[in-house]
Enzyme design. Structure first.
Site: not given
Length: 484
Positions: A176, A251
């Site tokens: 996605k 991250e």
């Protein structure tokens, strides 16, 4: 391009969402321009994508690492043949200049070829056994179905540096992208589609973060998840992964310092600071955000920084003379404006820029001039919080120890750089700085595809990305003991 609708790619077919609704991707250079439309998917579409990935994973694993690598070589060639087209789409969709977009797309090609080469590299070791008549070895095996959620700021490079290792190491994928960059991502997916991977190996699904992103995070059929994006969502990924007992890799950004010592090459330091802070409109997780300068050269550095920043041409990234494009979206534009106001309210001095550009050719875009703040205290929000825009906070310090202390005074630890000619200074910096990426006499924003990448503290959790380090996340180690 305005009328193009990009569907989901599930089980090797481009299919409409169950809702038959779409989401529009708006150009930040002109809010009235629709770059394209993508599917507004729902949970039914997600179920199909995850089921497709599960049905494909055994045969994809059995295909073998060399054969999987050959598919990536094909994708690299196709992407390279479409480099100019995809780069132009990226510029229109998220605003970075065309040379930057071309460079990022070329990097995507290089990443694909790097991991394609992994198809011929070892995936285990032979280990001596205490039994002299036995053979003991390890093999790297895929984790299974991997959920990949990517941000809008690098719509080619970040998806590819996740997709390529996931696939070559034998995983199947549900991917996605961020809606703000989903058209560019769809064009990258067309390259994978053209390479004719086996059915169900790679599934592409677009939609809102609250439905599709959260659905991937929570779904029991996802066996590992890698995410790059906001700290808020990153924490949700970590919680959900821990609850399910699966691998996660997140991250979540940075507040990246550059230190300029009294013996630094000022011209080189200014050049690196401007490039690190203002390229891609400061919308890099590794972008330079606070600049910490030793007192003896503070004024000289500041004067040169202002002089060179004034030369920056802001505008439409498709124009050859433009150096910096707009903020990628209205939301990001508003965030940057808010932080510029916060900096002034906190008592910092806005030396240059920070102006909303809304006249003539700028009137329909999300443009702001690069901003430089002086008289910044380390505790101020503009020195502590990630802005993700073209804003520099200048901080004066007495010596290298104070500089490192100020650099480390943040919850983030992604990247950091220093400009110095003193060996002891850069050795001390390299040893004491709390960052996953440390650069000496180079800007904070440089990342090389063959080297491990990731952050410390709240910048990231999980194994490193890129290079050989990617194998740690996308595989499990199986120990095998063989005896006649």
């Amino acid at each position: 391009m305005q009328n193009t609708i990009f569907k989901n790619f599930i089980n090797n077919e481009w299919v409409e969402s169950s809702s038959q609704k779409t989401l529009s991707s708006i150009s930040p250079m002109n809010k009235h321009e629709v770059v394209g439309q993508v599917a507004a998917s729902d949970v039914q579409d997600l179920e199909k994508a995850i089921q497709s990935a599960h049905e494909a994973k055994i045969q994809w694993r059995k295909l073998g690492q060399h054969a999987r690598g050959q598919f990536l070589f094909k994708v690299a060639d196709i992407l390279e043949s479409r480099l100019d087209e995809i780069a132009e789409t990226m510029t229109k969709e998220m605003g970075k200049t065309l040379p930057e977009a071309k460079g990022e797309t070329a990097r995507g090609v290089a990443i694909l070829r790097y991991y394609a080469g992994e198809g011929m590299r070892k995936n285990g070791d032979v280990i001596p056994s205490s039994d002299s008549e036995a053979l003991m070895l390890t093999r790297r095996v895929p984790v299974g179905v991997v959920g990949i959620i990517t941000p809008w700021n690098f719509p080619v490079a970040i998806p590819i540096w996740k997709l390529a290792p996931a696939l070559v190491y034998g995983n199947t994928v549900v991917f996605k992208p961020a809606t703000e960059a989903a058209v560019t991502a769809a064009k990258v997916m067309e390259c994978f589609s053209e390479a004719n991977l086996p059915k169900g190996v790679l599934n592409f699904i677009t939609g809102s973060g609250s439905v599709i992103g959260q659905g991937i995070i929570d779904h029991p059929g996802i066996e590992a998840i890698t995410f790059t994006g906001s700290e808020t969502i990153g924490r949700e990924v970590l919680k959900a992964a821990a609850a399910k007992g699966i691998k996660s890799q997140v991250e979540m950004g940075g507040k990246n310092p550059v230190i300029v010592t009294k013996d630094a090459d000022i011209e080189k330091a200014v050049e690196g600071t401007i490039s690190g802070a203002f390229r891609s409109t400061g919308q890099k997780c590794t972008a330079t955000s606070k600049v910490i300068v030793e007192a003896p050269i503070y004024e000289a550095f500041k004067e040169k920084l202002l002089e060179e920043t004034k030369k920056i041409k802001v505008g439409n990234g498709l124009q050859a003379d433009v150096w910096m494009g707009p903020c990628a979206s209205e939301s990001q534009f508003n965030t940057v404006k808010e932080y510029i106001n916060i900096g002034q309210e906190e008592g910092a001095t806005l030396l240059l820029g920070g102006e909303v550009l809304d006249q003539q050719e700028y009137k329909d875009g999300f443009y702001v001039s690069p901003a430089i703040f002086d008289n910044v205290q380390p505790s101020m929000r503009i020195a502590q919080e990630e802005i993700f825009g073209p804003v520099i906070a200048l901080i004066k310090v007495a010596d290298i120890q104070e500089a490192i202390d100020v650099a480390n005074d943040t919850k983030y630890g992604l990247s950091a750089s220093i400009y110095t000619q003193n060996i002891s200074s850069f050795l001390k910096f390299a040893d004491e700085i709390e960052a996953g990426l440390v650069r000496i006499n180079a800007e904070s924003a440089g990342v090389e595809l063959q080297a491990p990448f990731g952050g410390m503290k709240q910048s990231g959790v999980g194994s490193r990305e890129q290079g050989e380090a990617a194998q740690e996340f996308y595989t499990e180690v199986k120990t095998i003991f063989i005896k006649e």
